[in-house]
Design an enzyme around this catalytic site. Sequence first.
Site: not given
Length: 711
Positions: A169, A411-412, A505, A191, A480-481
Amino acid sequence: MKNLLVFMAISFMAVWGQAAELKSPNGSFHLSFEVKDGVPVYSLQLEGQPVILESRLGLELKGLEHLTNGFKLTKVDESSFDETWEPVWGETKEIRNHYNELAVTLEQEETERTMVIRFRLFDDGLGFRYEFPQQDNLTYFVVTDEKTQFAMADDHTAFWIPGDYDTQEYDYTISRLSEIRGLMDQAITPNASQTPFSDTGVQTALMMKTDDGLYINLHEAALIEYSCMHLELDDENMIFESHLTPDAVGNMAYMQAPTQTPWRTVIASKNAGDILLSNITLNLNDPCAYDDVSWIKPVKYIGVWWEMITGKSSWAYADLPSVKLGETDFSNAQPTGKHAANTEHVKMHIDFAAKHGFDQVLVEGWNVGWEDWFGKSKDYVFDFVTPYPDFDVDELREYAKSKGVRLMMHHETSSSVRNYERHMDEAYKFMEDNNYNAVKSGYVGDIIPRGEHHYGQWMVNHYIYAVKEAAKHKVMVNAHEAVRPTGLRRTYPNLLANESARGTEYEAFGGNKPAHTTILPFTRLIGGPMDYTPGIFEQDVSKYNPDNNSWVNTTIARQLALYVTMYSPLQMAADLPETYNKYLDALQFIKDVPVDWADTKVLEAEPGDFITYARKDKNSDNWFVGRTNDEEPRVSNIKFDFLEPGKKYVATIYSDKKDAHYKKNPKAYEIKKYVVTSKSKLSQKCAPGGGYAISLIEAQDKSETKGLKKL
């Protein structure tokens, strides 16, 4: 599917002594391989122009003789392969997989160990990997370093982000290779989890351009049971060497023969658009692993998300210093008053989705635990099934069904990966029971088990495990990530998209450069689609949150273009419904644009400056065009010769007004309609940070074109 596989000794390859050569099917690429003083080396040319100068190959092993020298060439196998296959979804309906192959068997005489290096040469570039057959002297081994080199012929211009074990990112830097070291400190921005490793380390996919106009892209394909590759630059000699992501104790990969590494890829062309159209990354992956793919569907969605990203609303339900799952009593907790994932608010989004034809509604912050999820290195952080008191799972499930809309699960994991695997089966079963068929998973923060990295072998294995487990429940995944994609969507097409880059974002965290989306298709998207979350119509973030002075560096017309230029089968209209209601004429393009394509053309392209795509809908004869522009005012000149001759189309052009500017006047757009044919041409001005979008709808009768000017 059409296949042709031929094993023969033919003119495309020559072998002598300790060397061999290979040409691509059309003869444009020329690969040379040699064992020189016991060291395997290769080089690559395109029409006589150097792409990769002589470069060493090999791996270093823990506690064993390294696989870097002492070799002799004992066997050469050559073949040609040609097939046409159909992806479940994609940028084209069919993909040709055509290459000539050279497999060289090397014996390390002192250890009596065998290593095979397999080269596949396509008409647009090269893929190669290391293979380790079953053998007595090399069964279980640990890779401590990979010594694959990519020697550059000169000090090329590069489009790069810092090498990092935990994030991609970053905004892109454009510089000479020799300038990377001096620019690294300013290129590394904060980050939630990051581990930069070198003053000259960069990430793949790496895009470069030579002074004489050759475009070169370095990446990898089929990243399975191995750690992610970065590139370490020797800036005195302009040689990149592979740099693998280590685990918690410093090892790079644990191997058991028979096995192989991922493919290392080199895509090259004298035309920038050819880089964007290359299918090498996909073709080097295995075919689809699933017999039934009928449940895998591209998705266009909205969500309860941007309002939290801007700070207008919150994920957390209550003002609590900490939460213990199963113990904290939320019925007596003091609500924040800003919790967005509440039943009535989600219903409003469902209504908007149903009215405007969106498939799903993403809802973040619906499950307990958000009060202390971030930065605590907390193991038991979420259970992925327990809702907050103001989120009625049953009511929303039935309400969404009644409107013909699905909710999208979130789902984080907070990077507590052990906890996610602990709850994964129950979480996916919960999704099945409540009519969720797509999940956005997240890995924000440092990985648990502690010491592991987002891009190490352990996590690479986890991401694939999550996708395969999701498939058992007919669930599509948007991670994500996670590690950046390497074409695995061919094998596991329920992996619809990843983030794995600096997305929209960041526009609420200080902004992306306008050129960002003119680079991403040449870099991050080479491996697979990105959930970039475009469609932001309100550039002034303070309008949502007075405490956030960020600015979205774009015009509205350019936001529409991103639905064509930033390919994904998973496209979000990311702004708030109340904002879209002010610009329903512009929203129309987002409603019309497909998310699955039959054909793709690159009309104009220059990394860092502009990209213009034309794509044909898989389910109709309609085409859509998108142009994304950097911070310079430019004129786009395109032809419509991709249209079917003899047919007329109604072109609706969503463009910047003359006075549009991404900072000064971002909302200045206009919409015009014309009649176009395959003989039509367009010269369109693009504002700084702007662009345009065009829908080309086939005219069925004369009444549809009556009164419209011809273009």
